[in-house]
Design a protein around this motif. Structure first.
Motif, PDB file in Angstrom:
ATOM      1  N   GLU A 116      -3.966   5.096  -5.160  1.00  0.00           N
ATOM      2  CA  GLU A 116      -3.960   4.193  -4.016  1.00  0.00           C
ATOM      3  C   GLU A 116      -3.697   4.940  -2.714  1.00  0.00           C
ATOM      4  O   GLU A 116      -4.175   4.529  -1.668  1.00  0.00           O
ATOM      5  CB  GLU A 116      -2.916   3.090  -4.210  1.00  0.00           C
ATOM      6  N   PHE A 123      -9.919   3.792   4.917  1.00  0.00           N
ATOM      7  CA  PHE A 123     -10.169   2.603   5.756  1.00  0.00           C
ATOM      8  C   PHE A 123     -10.069   2.980   7.220  1.00  0.00           C
ATOM      9  O   PHE A 123     -10.937   2.657   8.033  1.00  0.00           O
ATOM     10  CB  PHE A 123      -9.140   1.525   5.395  1.00  0.00           C
ATOM     11  N   LEU A 124      -8.996   3.701   7.559  1.00  0.00           N
ATOM     12  CA  LEU A 124      -8.819   4.066   8.961  1.00  0.00           C
ATOM     13  C   LEU A 124      -9.850   5.103   9.381  1.00  0.00           C
ATOM     14  O   LEU A 124     -10.404   5.025  10.487  1.00  0.00           O
ATOM     15  CB  LEU A 124      -7.403   4.605   9.177  1.00  0.00           C
ATOM     16  N   MET A 168      -4.499  -8.054   1.204  1.00  0.00           N
ATOM     17  CA  MET A 168      -4.878  -6.808   1.873  1.00  0.00           C
ATOM     18  C   MET A 168      -5.823  -7.095   3.030  1.00  0.00           C
ATOM     19  O   MET A 168      -5.746  -6.471   4.076  1.00  0.00           O
ATOM     20  CB  MET A 168      -5.590  -5.948   0.836  1.00  0.00           C
ATOM     21  N   TYR A 169      -6.723  -8.046   2.805  1.00  0.00           N
ATOM     22  CA  TYR A 169      -7.716  -8.333   3.837  1.00  0.00           C
ATOM     23  C   TYR A 169      -7.047  -8.752   5.132  1.00  0.00           C
ATOM     24  O   TYR A 169      -7.344  -8.226   6.197  1.00  0.00           O
ATOM     25  CB  TYR A 169      -8.685  -9.426   3.365  1.00  0.00           C
ATOM     26  N   ALA A 220      -6.459  -2.943  -8.542  1.00  0.00           N
ATOM     27  CA  ALA A 220      -5.795  -4.074  -9.192  1.00  0.00           C
ATOM     28  C   ALA A 220      -6.180  -4.112 -10.667  1.00  0.00           C
ATOM     29  O   ALA A 220      -5.319  -4.291 -11.538  1.00  0.00           O
ATOM     30  CB  ALA A 220      -6.177  -5.376  -8.501  1.00  0.00           C
ATOM     31  N   ILE A 223      -6.302   4.010   1.424  1.00  0.00           N
ATOM     32  CA  ILE A 223      -6.160   3.412   2.739  1.00  0.00           C
ATOM     33  C   ILE A 223      -6.488   4.352   3.895  1.00  0.00           C
ATOM     34  O   ILE A 223      -7.072   3.924   4.889  1.00  0.00           O
ATOM     35  CB  ILE A 223      -4.763   2.771   2.873  1.00  0.00           C
ATOM     36  N   MET A 230      -9.471  -1.559  -3.530  1.00  0.00           N
ATOM     37  CA  MET A 230      -8.196  -2.171  -3.878  1.00  0.00           C
ATOM     38  C   MET A 230      -8.364  -3.101  -5.070  1.00  0.00           C
ATOM     39  O   MET A 230      -7.477  -3.194  -5.925  1.00  0.00           O
ATOM     40  CB  MET A 230      -7.642  -2.948  -2.692  1.00  0.00           C
ATOM     41  N   ALA A 231      -9.502  -3.796  -5.122  1.00  0.00           N
ATOM     42  CA  ALA A 231      -9.759  -4.632  -6.298  1.00  0.00           C
ATOM     43  C   ALA A 231      -9.839  -3.741  -7.529  1.00  0.00           C
ATOM     44  O   ALA A 231      -9.302  -4.083  -8.593  1.00  0.00           O
ATOM     45  CB  ALA A 231     -11.044  -5.421  -6.116  1.00  0.00           C
ATOM     46  N   MET A 269     -13.780  -2.257   5.831  1.00  0.00           N
ATOM     47  CA  MET A 269     -13.120  -3.361   5.161  1.00  0.00           C
ATOM     48  C   MET A 269     -13.667  -3.537   3.750  1.00  0.00           C
ATOM     49  O   MET A 269     -12.918  -3.740   2.799  1.00  0.00           O
ATOM     50  CB  MET A 269     -13.329  -4.632   5.995  1.00  0.00           C
ATOM     51  N   VAL A 311      -4.497  -4.532  11.439  1.00  0.00           N
ATOM     52  CA  VAL A 311      -4.617  -3.090  11.659  1.00  0.00           C
ATOM     53  C   VAL A 311      -5.946  -2.791  12.341  1.00  0.00           C
ATOM     54  O   VAL A 311      -6.029  -1.982  13.276  1.00  0.00           O
ATOM     55  CB  VAL A 311      -4.511  -2.342  10.316  1.00  0.00           C
ATOM     56  N   LYS A 312      -6.981  -3.463  11.871  1.00  0.00           N
ATOM     57  CA  LYS A 312      -8.305  -3.275  12.471  1.00  0.00           C
ATOM     58  C   LYS A 312      -8.282  -3.670  13.941  1.00  0.00           C
ATOM     59  O   LYS A 312      -8.798  -2.958  14.803  1.00  0.00           O
ATOM     60  CB  LYS A 312      -9.308  -4.123  11.705  1.00  0.00           C
ATOM     61  N   ILE A 350       0.851  -1.182   0.000  1.00  0.00           N
ATOM     62  CA  ILE A 350       0.000   0.000   0.000  1.00  0.00           C
ATOM     63  C   ILE A 350       0.891   1.238   0.000  1.00  0.00           C
ATOM     64  O   ILE A 350       1.788   1.339   0.819  1.00  0.00           O
ATOM     65  CB  ILE A 350      -0.900   0.006   1.245  1.00  0.00           C
ATOM     66  N   VAL A 376      -5.195  -8.224  -3.403  1.00  0.00           N
ATOM     67  CA  VAL A 376      -6.382  -7.730  -2.704  1.00  0.00           C
ATOM     68  C   VAL A 376      -6.728  -8.653  -1.540  1.00  0.00           C
ATOM     69  O   VAL A 376      -7.057  -8.196  -0.444  1.00  0.00           O
ATOM     70  CB  VAL A 376      -7.559  -7.609  -3.686  1.00  0.00           C
ATOM     71  N   LEU A 419      -4.984  -5.960   6.768  1.00  0.00           N
ATOM     72  CA  LEU A 419      -5.857  -4.942   7.369  1.00  0.00           C
ATOM     73  C   LEU A 419      -6.561  -5.474   8.607  1.00  0.00           C
ATOM     74  O   LEU A 419      -6.925  -4.716   9.496  1.00  0.00           O
ATOM     75  CB  LEU A 419      -6.891  -4.463   6.350  1.00  0.00           C
ATOM     76  N   ARG A 420      -6.747  -6.799   8.665  1.00  0.00           N
ATOM     77  CA  ARG A 420      -7.407  -7.389   9.827  1.00  0.00           C
ATOM     78  C   ARG A 420      -6.606  -7.069  11.089  1.00  0.00           C
ATOM     79  O   ARG A 420      -7.171  -6.763  12.145  1.00  0.00           O
ATOM     80  CB  ARG A 420      -7.502  -8.903   9.633  1.00  0.00           C
ATOM     81  N   LEU A 455     -11.369  -3.135   0.453  1.00  0.00           N
ATOM     82  CA  LEU A 455     -11.122  -4.271  -0.439  1.00  0.00           C
ATOM     83  C   LEU A 455     -11.677  -4.015  -1.827  1.00  0.00           C
ATOM     84  O   LEU A 455     -11.031  -4.334  -2.826  1.00  0.00           O
ATOM     85  CB  LEU A 455     -11.726  -5.543   0.150  1.00  0.00           C
ATOM     86  N   ALA A 500      -2.475 -10.042  -8.997  1.00  0.00           N
ATOM     87  CA  ALA A 500      -3.077  -8.773  -8.585  1.00  0.00           C
ATOM     88  C   ALA A 500      -4.307  -9.011  -7.722  1.00  0.00           C
ATOM     89  O   ALA A 500      -4.518  -8.326  -6.710  1.00  0.00           O
ATOM     90  CB  ALA A 500      -3.445  -7.952  -9.821  1.00  0.00           C
ATOM     91  N   ILE A 501      -5.125 -10.008  -8.107  1.00  0.00           N
ATOM     92  CA  ILE A 501      -6.304 -10.303  -7.296  1.00  0.00           C
ATOM     93  C   ILE A 501      -5.860 -10.788  -5.915  1.00  0.00           C
ATOM     94  O   ILE A 501      -6.448 -10.436  -4.879  1.00  0.00           O
ATOM     95  CB  ILE A 501      -7.177 -11.374  -7.998  1.00  0.00           C
TER      96      ILE A 501
END
Lengths: 470, 500
Positions: free
Chosen positions: B140, B147-148, A411-412, B174, B144, B170-171, B163, A418-419, A375, A408, A415-416, B167, A404-405
């Motif tokens: 990009e 998100f925060l 990322m989940y 991509a 983010i 971000m998709a 989330m 971070v969450k 990121i 993503v 980010l989990r 996501l 690339a997919i």
């Protein structure tokens, strides 16, 4: 002659000197004064790093068995940097450990093995280097002497590396049988693409795959990371992997250049599975070390995508990415290490509400995870996208689309965490952690690296000019 | 004018914010930063107009290029034309208003303003980039922090929404990146080297086969940002969970990144494929317009009402782009600006109401005009702008889009135009109903009687946005003069039909 010897082998020589010093320390030490030399060893490693940068010469020794050039020295410097960071980070762990000098002795011998491996121009030296780098790691994985999970990790590590070494040796011997030589330059000339040669190459590939924990040879990774001490897990996932990946690129691009059709297919298949399976398993992990293990498997998949490009951009992208990866993964491991060595907590759930009590550590972990996820404005963004760009140069957009997919998906799970740190409430968050000077220096190096490496186009250009394609 | 200032100013502001801890200091710095951005963008407008008046007809003014990753053909190339100048102005308006609206953000104020200002840096960088890689980088950067922002300061099911938004966007990125790679590898600047340079790519004719593969990928990628049906689902959740300033930013600027990318990157660089896929774009845009409008009718939460209506309004942007003629594209650009201002004002009004009444449900509100006349008035005004009342910007923009789309004689285009026009009636229904129930009528909740009206900061934010809306509504010609030469320039490329 002697000057050339010193110039070419300076990385290895200085490591040997430090190793002998450590042996002397170990002999002369009693349990009470073990704290004092921690400063010294870090200073020595810093000197080691600095010395690595001076007088870059290229040449070869021992009839081409040992070779060195600017690129190899750059790679060794990158490894030295990682070693210094890990040594700084390991301070809270080794400070109270009875066998701290041994820890460093094993660590440095492993790095020494990697240096020989990087410089090897001959399969035998390569094999010796590889073994020298692997066997100490098994001992290190077992370094939590009173934890049974740690012994299990050590056992798993030694078994799996023995297995992969056997495969590698089989490949080497068949390679010798079909080409009549073990020297890299000779093998290149003798490669004809005969079926037995392809088979031997696949064996070699599998040997590499084990060390890089490429799917389906990744099973040892998570267990070893979980059982091993955190600095050790960091070493395994960053330094060890980077070294093998450096060699892997060089070997594929120079020695097995003519087999590009074979290894392209192998890379394509393994990359897809490595990224996919690494990601899918990472999503479900609760232990943060296991989580980092699977995420590092997925990262290796991206490296494979980059390697598959086969161009000068590819090698540059791989080296650049690994440099960034050292900063970002060690940043993440650094925080995990501090938390784990002070509170003993390793579950992702424990990190809930972490920001309330430890804002600085949370930001460092967040930035490192962002960099791992790719990121911006962190360096990981550039590293990963250059890998994908390099991989796309073959025109295989399917592979790039899958990667690339998967970015993503990854990322989940980043980010989990971070969450968990920023958003989830927790009645008993980890208390405020105060940590000493050494780990803070390591974390600062990592963060500065993450924030600056990406923007430095000159660094990339420098690496690019040293790199070679097919 | 040095365009880099537009990125440097917010970045420096964001860094300065990190050194302070108290809300009072932090918000002051953020406000100063936002005012500097605002001044810079006005200066930019001024010097841009002066440059054009002097007869500088280059497609990109204030062009500059710094070396970055030279072996990969990446440079930090910047430049603006009328369209990006108007987008930068829009961003400056919304960011300044956003800072003013969050004046009392007490929870973790330093982090909040840091992320908000960082977002604006991403938006400016995106609009000035003339290199596809840096454009993607800034795209990009602008994801983010959201998100925060949503996850920490949001309301409702904020973690889920944060989330989902992160996501999906971000998709989208991509996809965008894949599309950009396709463009990258179809260029050749000698020695087998490729380039991400926007102007160089616009001068090469990308092979039709490449275009046919990568146009939909890039368009969908940007379309996810711009709420392209059926990838719009992050919009309602994201907008309604976000804190007020973030909602304003999301709807006001972020969704415009998508529209701008669809126009500038996908359509402009791959025009032949755009002609092939235009019917599908129009189909999806029309569905979004109708679906968004009807879905809004069913909503009971004010933020959801505005979020779904944003889906509907952003459909007009994509409709205009899909029509591929000059008038419609000019209309699409106007709609982006108009919707940006209008929806930011709307979210600001909803945020003010929510802050006082702690509810956004239409059923629990009522008679607010009596207790807070100022807030209620801006709520109604933004609603009227949304339904396209003449005199406000919405009317001008939507009218231009319709005029452009009616130029196509084919049946599909006609039907799409008629249906989209008809959706305005639906818009009127839900806007008037929401305004009628929550603003007019008797006071439902006795406790609302004690509430206070807008404070100075909220008033100035609202007046700022309102002035933009009214100026465009009453005097659309200056905006038209700003963008139409450059839309005209775009049409030279977009007008290319299929290669023989």
């Amino acid at each position: 002659m002697i000057n050339e010897f010193i110039d070419l082998m300076k990385h290895e020589l200085i490591l040997c000197v430090i190793l002998f010093l450590l042996l002397l320390i170990k002999i002369g030490s009693n349990d009470e004064n073990s704290g004092r030399w921690h400063v010294m060893i870090n200073i020595l490693l810093f000197i080691n790093l600095i010395v690595g940068f001076c007088c870059n010469v290229s040449g070869e020794l021992f009839n081409g068995m040992f070779q060195s050039n600017e690129l190899i020295q750059l790679e060794k410097n990158i490894l030295n940097l990682g070693l210094l960071i890990i040594s700084l980070q390991a301070h809270p762990y080794t400070r109270n450990h009875r066998h701290a000098p041994e820890f460093y002795i094993l660590l440095l011998s492993s790095v020494l093995g990697m240096f020989f491996m990087l410089s090897s121009g001959h399969l035998l030296l390569f094999y010796i280097g590889l073994e020298l780098s692997t066997i100490p790691l098994a001992a290190l994985a077992n370094f939590n002497l009173n934890k049974s999970a740690s012994s299990e990790a050590g056992m798993k590590m030694i078994m799996s590396s023995a297995f992969s070494s056997a495969l590698l040796l089989m490949g080497i011997s068949m390679m010798y049988g079909t080409t009549g030589s073990l020297s890299f330059s000779e093998i290149t000339l003798q490669l004809t693409g005969a079926p037995l040669q392809v088979f031997a190459f696949v064996m070699l590939f599998v040997g590499f795959a084990f060390k890089l924990s490429i799917v389906p040879f990744h099973f040892w990774t998570a267990d070893v990371y979980e059982g091993a001490p955190v600095p050790m897990a960091a070493f395994l996932s960053v330094i060890s992997k980077s070294a093998i990946a450096f060699v892997f690129v060089t070997v594929l691009y120079t020695v097995f250049e003519s087999m590009v059709n074979v290894w392209y297919i192998l890379l394509f298949i393994t990359a897809v599975f490595t990224i996919g399976i690494g990601n899918l398993f990472a999503i479900r992990q609760q232990n943060i070390k296991r989580f980092l293990a699977f995420s590092s498997i997925a990262q290796v998949g991206f490296i494979l995508v980059g390697i598959s490009g086969g161009s000068q951009e590819s090698e540059a992208a791989v080296i650049y990415f690994l440099l960034i990866y050292i900063f970002s993964n060690l940043g993440a491991f650094g925080v995990v290490n501090i938390v784990s060595s002070i509170t003993g907590k390793e579950s992702i759930n424990d990190y809930k509400g972490f920001y309330k009590t430890n804002p600085a550590l949370s930001w460092i972990l967040t930035i490192s995870l962002f960099s791992l996820a790719g990121i911006p404005p962190t360096a990981g963004f550039f590293g990963k996208l250059f890998l994908l760009t390099a991989g796309a140069s073959t025109g295989n957009y399917l592979l790039i689309a899958i990667a690339a997919i998967n970015m993503v998906v990854s990322m989940y799970y980043y980010l989990r965490i971070v969450k968990a740190m920023f958003m989830d409430a927790n009645e008993h968050p980890i208390q405020k952690i105060s940590f000493s000077l050494f780990p803070s220096i390591a974390l600062i190096i990592c963060i500065v690296g993450i924030l600056l490496t990406g923007f430095s186009g000159d660094l990339y250009t420098y690496i690019y000019e040293l790199s070679i394609g097919i | 004018m040095n365009l880099h200032l537009l990125v440097i100013a917010p970045v420096l502001t964001a860094i300065a914010i990190l050194f302070f801890n108290q809300l009072k200091q932090v918000r002051l710095i953020a406000l100063c930063g936002a005012i500097i951005q605002f001044t810079l963008s006005i200066l930019l407008l001024n010097s841009f107009c002066a440059e054009r008046a002097l007869g500088n007809n280059a497609p990109m003014v204030f062009y500059s290029s710094l070396e970055w990753f030279t072996p990969l053909g990446i440079a930090f190339t910047t430049g603006v034309d009328g369209i990006s100048v108007s987008m930068i102005l829009l961003s400056a308006f919304v960011v300044l208003a956003g800072v003013l609206v969050s004046w009392k953000m007490e929870k973790m104020s330093r982090e909040f303003f840091f992320l908000l200002i960082l977002l604006s840096a991403g938006a400016y960088g995106f609009f000035i980039s003339l290199d596809l890689f840096t454009l993607f980088f800034f795209l990009e950067v602008a994801v983010i922090p959201k998100f925060l922002l949503i996850g920490i300061w949001g309301s409702g099911k904020k973690e889920y929404s944060a989330m989902k938004l992160a996501l999906m966007l971000m998709a989208g990125s991509a996809f965008v990146f894949l599309g950009l790679l396709g463009l990258y590898f179809s260029t050749n600047i000698g020695n087998g080297q490729h380039t991400f340079d926007f102007i160089a790519i616009s001068r090469t004719s990308v092979p039709l086969n490449t275009q046919l593969i990568f146009f939909p990928i890039a368009f969908i990628g940007f379309g996810i940002f711009g709420a392209l049906f059926p990838f719009h689902t992050w919009v309602p959740d994201g907008h309604s969970s976000a804190p007020t300033a973030a909602s304003m930013f999301l709807a006001g600027i972020s969704m415009k990144l998508g529209g701008y990318g669809c126009l500038r990157v996908a359509t402009y660089l791959m025009p032949e494929a755009a002609h092939v896929y235009a019917p599908y774009i129009i189909l999806l845009a029309t569905i979004a317009i109708i679906y968004g409008a009807f879905a809004t009718m069913m909503q009971t939460d004010l933020k959801y009402i505005n979020a779904y209506s944003s889906v509907s309004h952003c459909g007009f942007v994509l409709l205009g782009i899909g029509m591929l003629n000059e008038t419609a594209i000019a209309g699409a650009v106007m709609q982006m600006i108009s919707h940006g201002l209008m929806t930011a004002l709307f979210f600001a009004a909803i945020g003010m109401i929510y802050e006082r009444t702690h509810t956004r449900l239409v059923a629990q509100l009522g008679g607010l005009l009596k207790v807070m006349p100022f807030i209620s008035t801006i709520f109604i005004i933004s609603g009227l702008c949304s339904l396209g009342l003449p005199g406000f910007s919405g009317f001008v923009a939507e009218m231009t889009v319709f005029m452009g789309s009616w130029q196509h004689p084919e049946m599909l285009y006609r039907i799409a135009t008629i249906l989209s026009c008809a959706s305005i009636v639906v818009t009127a229904v839900y806007i008037l109903r929401a305004a009628g129930k929550s603003i007019m009528g008797p006071i439902v909740n006795e406790q609302h009687l004690t509430l206070s009206d807008a404070t100075w900061n909220e008033k100035s934010a609202a007046v700022l946005l309102l002035s933009g809306i009214v100026v465009i509504g009453i005097a659309p010609f200056w905006l038209n003069e700003l963008i139409s030469p450059d839309v005209n320039g775009l049409m030279i490329n977009i007008g290319r039909t299929l290669l023989p």
